[in-house]
Design an enzyme around this catalytic site. Structure first.
Site, PDB file in Angstrom:
ATOM      1  N   HIS A 271      26.579   6.022 -28.127  1.00 20.00           N
ATOM      2  CA  HIS A 271      26.506   7.795 -27.809  1.00 20.00           C
ATOM      3  C   HIS A 271      25.622   8.173 -28.242  1.00 20.00           C
ATOM      4  CE1 HIS A 271      26.473  11.366 -25.639  1.00 20.00           C
ATOM      5  NE2 HIS A 271      26.780  11.101 -24.028  1.00 20.00           N
ATOM      6  N   GLU A 331      31.597   5.841 -19.971  1.00 21.48           N
ATOM      7  CA  GLU A 331      31.429   4.880 -19.546  1.00 21.48           C
ATOM      8  C   GLU A 331      32.273   3.819 -18.897  1.00 21.48           C
ATOM      9  OE1 GLU A 331      27.378   3.842 -20.680  1.00 21.48           O
ATOM     10  OE2 GLU A 331      26.276   5.793 -18.658  1.00 21.48           O
TER      11      GLU A 331
END
Length: 392
Positions: A271, A331
């Site tokens: 991320h 996700e």
């Protein structure tokens, strides 16, 4: 890597870490693995409040009382109904192209609504009109997305039900079945956890467009375009496809190591902000484990397999990319939870959109209060200028 622009201002590539404005909507504290909506922990809100409560918080700056909650829910129920101007063209939008692209369809549908209703520029509209436009866009988005999906699948769109919440309506409109309480609760927590997340690419895009004074739909359409990219919102289904490709626990190394060695991104990991575990992923992993017993044996096996892949990929990343702090992101488990809830894979990113459109609209309304257009500059790196224009 940084670049130097005209005037001697040095900024990181991709504007990473550059503060471009102020906001009262929330923040992401990547080093701490924490993010919040206004003054409240987003994860705590996901565990204690309804999606409509959090929506109200973004619009009004505070959580609603009991009477306000009832009135707000009734207002949203009226706005969910598919607008008349869309009905004649919805089938054409849904069936356009060789591949079903629900976000492209949503952009088209919202643009038609904006044109048909002559949405005024943010520059010229009152706060009350901006709020009304924002609520309409947020409320009708799930209805449009579900209708596009059902038409493309050869089924008739369903009318939203006033007796169902946003999360329950989404499951009903997509699947055509009365949603089970466990699935509604899971999707509601997911939606709350993904309403907003700092100045990500789509939110920044929305605010840039809003800063020009354009209408609200134009800003939302731009955000949807940014969100559709696989490096942004378009990855929950790809993360689950990675699990399919791996196939079994003993195949993790053979599948992951060559991809990392070749510099490929492993979907569902890493991320740009978090250097700890993504708190949304932590919540969704727990949610998947809670949800699994309410599904069939395949659902239980999927959750167990996802946990195994999560642990092993994290170990491999730590080994091959030491010091990078690459952890599982939202996700990875988002795809697992949506799979357990019966949402088709091509509707994973649209589910994300159902929540994120609320955050985009809140950011657009906040940006509309500022009269300064966002206008950065780029460093020119082409041939020296001016040069003579060739004749002939």
């Amino acid at each position: 890597m940084s670049v130097v622009v005209d005037g001697g201002i040095e900024v990181p590539r991709g504007l990473k870490g550059v503060v471009v404005t102020t906001t009262e909507l929330g923040d992401v504290q990547g080093a701490k693995g924490f993010y919040h909506y206004r003054q409240y922990s987003a994860i705590e809100l996901a565990g204690t409040r309804t999606f409509e409560d959090v929506w109200f918080l973004f619009v009004h700056g505070r959580l609603p009382g009991a009477d306000e909650r009832t009135a707000f829910a009734a207002e949203l129920a009226r706005l969910r109904v598919l607008p008349e101007e869309l009905r004649p063209v919805l089938r054409a939008i849904a069936t356009a192209g060789e591949r079903f692209d629900p976000l492209a369809g949503l952009r088209t549908a919202l643009s038609l609504i904006g044109a048909a209703r002559t949405l005024p520029p943010l520059w010229e509209s009152s706060p009350e009109r901006r709020r009304a436009d924002a609520l309409l866009v947020g409320a009708v988005t799930p209805t449009i997305l579900a209708a596009l999906y059902r038409i493309r699948a050869g089924a008739e769109p369903l009318q939203p039900r006033a007796d169902l919440s946003t999360a329950a309506n989404w499951l009903y409109l997509v699947t055509g079945e009365e949603p089970e309480p466990e699935r509604v609760a899971a999707i509601e927590r997911y939606l709350i956890a993904t309403v907003d997340h700092g100045f990500n690419a789509s939110t920044f895009t929305a605010r840039v467009i809003a800063s020009s004074g354009a209408d609200l739909v134009s800003a939302v359409a731009g955000a949807i375009g940014a969100f559709s990219g696989p490096l942004h919102g378009g990855a929950p289904d790809r993360a689950l496809e990675s699990l399919d490709a791996i196939g079994s626990p003993d195949a993790v190394d053979a599948w992951v190591r060559p991809r990392i060695a070749e510099g490929e991104r492993v979907m569902g990991f890493g991320h740009p902000v978090y250097r700890t575990e993504d708190p949304r992923a932590v919540m969704l992993a727990e949610l998947a484990r809670e949800l699994a017993p309410h599904t069939d044996a395949r659902g239980v096996a999927l959750v167990e397999f996802a946990g195994t892949v999560h642990r092993r990929v994290t170990e491999i990343l730590a080994e091959l990319k030491p010091g990078r702090e690459l952890h599982v992101n939202v996700e990875f488990y988002a795809g697992v939870v949506m799979e357990l809830c019966g949402i088709p894979r091509n509707m994973f990113t649209p589910t994300f959109t159902v929540s994120r459109v609320i955050g985009w609209c809140a950011n657009i309304l906040e940006q509309a209060e500022d009269t300064k257009i966002i206008r950065p500059i780029a460093r020119y790196t082409g041939p020296p200028a001016p040069q003579p224009v060739p004749t002939g």
